[in-house]
Structures are given as C-alpha cells and as structure tokens.
Design a protein around this motif. Sequence first.
Motif, PDB file in Angstrom:
ATOM      1  N   GLY A   3      39.629  -5.032 -43.716  1.00  0.00           N
ATOM      2  CA  GLY A   3      38.677  -5.035 -42.626  1.00  0.00           C
ATOM      3  C   GLY A   3      38.629  -3.753 -41.817  1.00  0.00           C
ATOM      4  O   GLY A   3      37.848  -3.636 -40.895  1.00  0.00           O
ATOM      5  N   GLN A   4      39.477  -2.760 -42.142  1.00  0.00           N
ATOM      6  CA  GLN A   4      39.522  -1.535 -41.347  1.00  0.00           C
ATOM      7  C   GLN A   4      39.380  -0.272 -42.192  1.00  0.00           C
ATOM      8  O   GLN A   4      39.425   0.822 -41.663  1.00  0.00           O
ATOM      9  CB  GLN A   4      40.832  -1.461 -40.561  1.00  0.00           C
ATOM     10  CG  GLN A   4      40.969  -2.577 -39.557  1.00  0.00           C
ATOM     11  CD  GLN A   4      42.247  -2.450 -38.757  1.00  0.00           C
ATOM     12  OE1 GLN A   4      42.807  -1.381 -38.613  1.00  0.00           O
ATOM     13  NE2 GLN A   4      42.708  -3.567 -38.238  1.00  0.00           N
ATOM     14  N   GLY A   5      39.262  -0.403 -43.494  1.00  0.00           N
ATOM     15  CA  GLY A   5      39.112   0.768 -44.346  1.00  0.00           C
ATOM     16  C   GLY A   5      40.443   1.366 -44.759  1.00  0.00           C
ATOM     17  O   GLY A   5      41.477   0.718 -44.699  1.00  0.00           O
ATOM     18  N   HIS A   6      40.381   2.613 -45.185  1.00  0.00           N
ATOM     19  CA  HIS A   6      41.591   3.284 -45.667  1.00  0.00           C
ATOM     20  C   HIS A   6      42.409   3.836 -44.511  1.00  0.00           C
ATOM     21  O   HIS A   6      41.863   4.237 -43.496  1.00  0.00           O
ATOM     22  CB  HIS A   6      41.215   4.428 -46.619  1.00  0.00           C
ATOM     23  CG  HIS A   6      40.541   3.953 -47.857  1.00  0.00           C
ATOM     24  ND1 HIS A   6      41.219   3.349 -48.884  1.00  0.00           N
ATOM     25  CD2 HIS A   6      39.239   3.962 -48.222  1.00  0.00           C
ATOM     26  CE1 HIS A   6      40.374   3.021 -49.836  1.00  0.00           C
ATOM     27  NE2 HIS A   6      39.140   3.380 -49.452  1.00  0.00           N
ATOM     28  N   GLY A   7      43.713   3.874 -44.678  1.00  0.00           N
ATOM     29  CA  GLY A   7      44.612   4.423 -43.668  1.00  0.00           C
ATOM     30  C   GLY A   7      45.771   5.125 -44.344  1.00  0.00           C
ATOM     31  O   GLY A   7      46.171   4.783 -45.456  1.00  0.00           O
ATOM     32  N   PHE A  21      62.357  -2.297 -45.185  1.00  0.00           N
ATOM     33  CA  PHE A  21      61.786  -1.015 -44.817  1.00  0.00           C
ATOM     34  C   PHE A  21      60.625  -1.239 -43.866  1.00  0.00           C
ATOM     35  O   PHE A  21      60.007  -2.296 -43.844  1.00  0.00           O
ATOM     36  CB  PHE A  21      61.391  -0.171 -46.037  1.00  0.00           C
ATOM     37  CG  PHE A  21      60.255  -0.702 -46.851  1.00  0.00           C
ATOM     38  CD1 PHE A  21      58.960  -0.241 -46.645  1.00  0.00           C
ATOM     39  CD2 PHE A  21      60.475  -1.635 -47.855  1.00  0.00           C
ATOM     40  CE1 PHE A  21      57.905  -0.707 -47.415  1.00  0.00           C
ATOM     41  CE2 PHE A  21      59.429  -2.105 -48.627  1.00  0.00           C
ATOM     42  CZ  PHE A  21      58.141  -1.646 -48.412  1.00  0.00           C
ATOM     43  N   ALA A  22      60.377  -0.236 -43.035  1.00  0.00           N
ATOM     44  CA  ALA A  22      59.319  -0.313 -42.035  1.00  0.00           C
ATOM     45  C   ALA A  22      58.435   0.918 -42.174  1.00  0.00           C
ATOM     46  O   ALA A  22      58.923   2.009 -42.431  1.00  0.00           O
ATOM     47  CB  ALA A  22      59.913  -0.382 -40.636  1.00  0.00           C
ATOM     48  N   CYS A  23      57.128   0.723 -42.022  1.00  0.00           N
ATOM     49  CA  CYS A  23      56.163   1.819 -42.129  1.00  0.00           C
ATOM     50  C   CYS A  23      55.227   1.781 -40.934  1.00  0.00           C
ATOM     51  O   CYS A  23      54.938   0.722 -40.387  1.00  0.00           O
ATOM     52  CB  CYS A  23      55.302   1.667 -43.379  1.00  0.00           C
ATOM     53  SG  CYS A  23      56.192   1.666 -44.905  1.00  0.00           S
ATOM     54  N   THR A  24      54.735   2.959 -40.548  1.00  0.00           N
ATOM     55  CA  THR A  24      53.659   3.044 -39.570  1.00  0.00           C
ATOM     56  C   THR A  24      52.476   3.710 -40.249  1.00  0.00           C
ATOM     57  O   THR A  24      52.648   4.543 -41.136  1.00  0.00           O
ATOM     58  CB  THR A  24      54.073   3.872 -38.336  1.00  0.00           C
ATOM     59  OG1 THR A  24      54.492   5.163 -38.755  1.00  0.00           O
ATOM     60  CG2 THR A  24      55.200   3.198 -37.585  1.00  0.00           C
ATOM     61  N   ASP A  25      51.276   3.307 -39.829  1.00  0.00           N
ATOM     62  CA  ASP A  25      50.079   3.874 -40.466  1.00  0.00           C
ATOM     63  C   ASP A  25      49.169   4.517 -39.441  1.00  0.00           C
ATOM     64  O   ASP A  25      49.425   4.469 -38.232  1.00  0.00           O
ATOM     65  CB  ASP A  25      49.350   2.813 -41.292  1.00  0.00           C
ATOM     66  CG  ASP A  25      48.760   1.681 -40.472  1.00  0.00           C
ATOM     67  OD1 ASP A  25      48.516   1.861 -39.267  1.00  0.00           O
ATOM     68  OD2 ASP A  25      48.525   0.606 -41.050  1.00  0.00           O
ATOM     69  N   SER A  26      48.095   5.114 -39.922  1.00  0.00           N
ATOM     70  CA  SER A  26      47.171   5.863 -39.072  1.00  0.00           C
ATOM     71  C   SER A  26      46.355   4.960 -38.150  1.00  0.00           C
ATOM     72  O   SER A  26      45.690   5.456 -37.251  1.00  0.00           O
ATOM     73  CB  SER A  26      46.233   6.704 -39.931  1.00  0.00           C
ATOM     74  OG  SER A  26      45.494   5.879 -40.806  1.00  0.00           O
ATOM     75  N   HIS A  27      46.407   3.668 -38.340  1.00  0.00           N
ATOM     76  CA  HIS A  27      45.694   2.723 -37.467  1.00  0.00           C
ATOM     77  C   HIS A  27      46.606   2.183 -36.369  1.00  0.00           C
ATOM     78  O   HIS A  27      46.203   1.318 -35.607  1.00  0.00           O
ATOM     79  CB  HIS A  27      45.132   1.555 -38.287  1.00  0.00           C
ATOM     80  CG  HIS A  27      44.006   1.960 -39.191  1.00  0.00           C
ATOM     81  ND1 HIS A  27      42.688   1.897 -38.804  1.00  0.00           N
ATOM     82  CD2 HIS A  27      44.010   2.460 -40.447  1.00  0.00           C
ATOM     83  CE1 HIS A  27      41.922   2.327 -39.793  1.00  0.00           C
ATOM     84  NE2 HIS A  27      42.702   2.676 -40.797  1.00  0.00           N
ATOM     85  N   GLY A  28      47.850   2.671 -36.320  1.00  0.00           N
ATOM     86  CA  GLY A  28      48.777   2.225 -35.283  1.00  0.00           C
ATOM     87  C   GLY A  28      49.547   0.976 -35.624  1.00  0.00           C
ATOM     88  O   GLY A  28      50.179   0.382 -34.760  1.00  0.00           O
TER      89      GLY A  28
END
Length: 181
Positions: A3-7, A21-28
């Motif tokens: 629903g938000q596209g590529h990140g 493991f933990a990840c952060t993405d460009s959408h916060g």
Amino acid sequence: IEGQGHGAVFDCKFSPDGQHFACTDSHGHLLIFGFGCSRSYEKIPDQMFFHTDYRPLIRDSNNYVLDEQTQQAPHLMPPPFLVDVDGNPHPTKYQRLVPGRENCADEHLIPQLGYVATSDGEVVEQVIGQQTVDQDEQGLEPSILDGMIRQLQLQQDQRIGADPESASSGPQNGEGTPRRG
C-alpha cells in the motif's frame, strides 16, 4: 511495502545469538523478525517518534551542525520526548524508555509546549526548558526549569550551611551555579 510502494532498507542489526534481526526502512518503519514470542513488543505504541526528529538543522561558521531553533548541537540538547506521528506526546510510561529520562518524576515526563517568535518573525512551537541564551537576552520569558534548578541549588547551599551570596558570586562565566571540583 504493501500500500505504500517501494522503500529502501536503511539499517539492519542482528541479535548476538542470530535468532532475531531488526530493520528500519525509508518509510520510517521498524521491522523486527525472529523466533519466539512477540508479547514484549506489544507493550509499546505503534508510532514512536522523537519530537525533534524533523526539526531543521543548520551549520555555524565552523561548519558544525546546530539545531536551527535552539542553536545548540543536537547531541547537547536534553533528551527528546516520544510522540506519535501527529506530534502528540505519549504517556509517561513510554517517556521513561528514552535514555536520560528513566528516573524522572512524572511531571518532568510531560512536555510543556510554548510558542516563541524567531528573529524573522515566525512563531514556532518549543518545549519549555529548551530556550536559548539569546532568548533570555532578548527579554523573553526565562525557562521554568532553569528557575527550578536555581531554587534547588539555593536550598542545597542552605542545607550544607553555605552562604547563598558567596555561592552566587563564585563563577564569573555566566553560569548560575558554581562548578563542583
């Protein structure tokens, strides 16, 4: 992201045992993957931001980074408050998750917001207690927190039998309290 596209994935860290493991993405988003129960993660709110996350930064004449609003280096500012995506502060139990706020009294865990006029006439929202020295020199309302600190210092000086007049005449560097050796 559905629903938000590529990140883009900005950062990823693995636990020492390799089970999580933990990840952060460009959408916060913060994504946590692993084996086991997720009950401990259900205790925190869905949206957690710092109130300072999207404040503009500037560079001074030495090319150092400063917070535009307070004119302080970001690492020297007080610990930020946890807020939701709209900037509303979270309850005090979540504020204690911020390093530096673990042992604060409840009344210090709720941000007191005020409005301050900048040099170009713009009115900005600011957490009380984060005004700059320039604001004090311009005759703006002094920080409530600074007044409380001065009062506590006077009480401590009186308890240990020190003369408050001699304590306030100690430092000549513009600070309100003497430095301890």
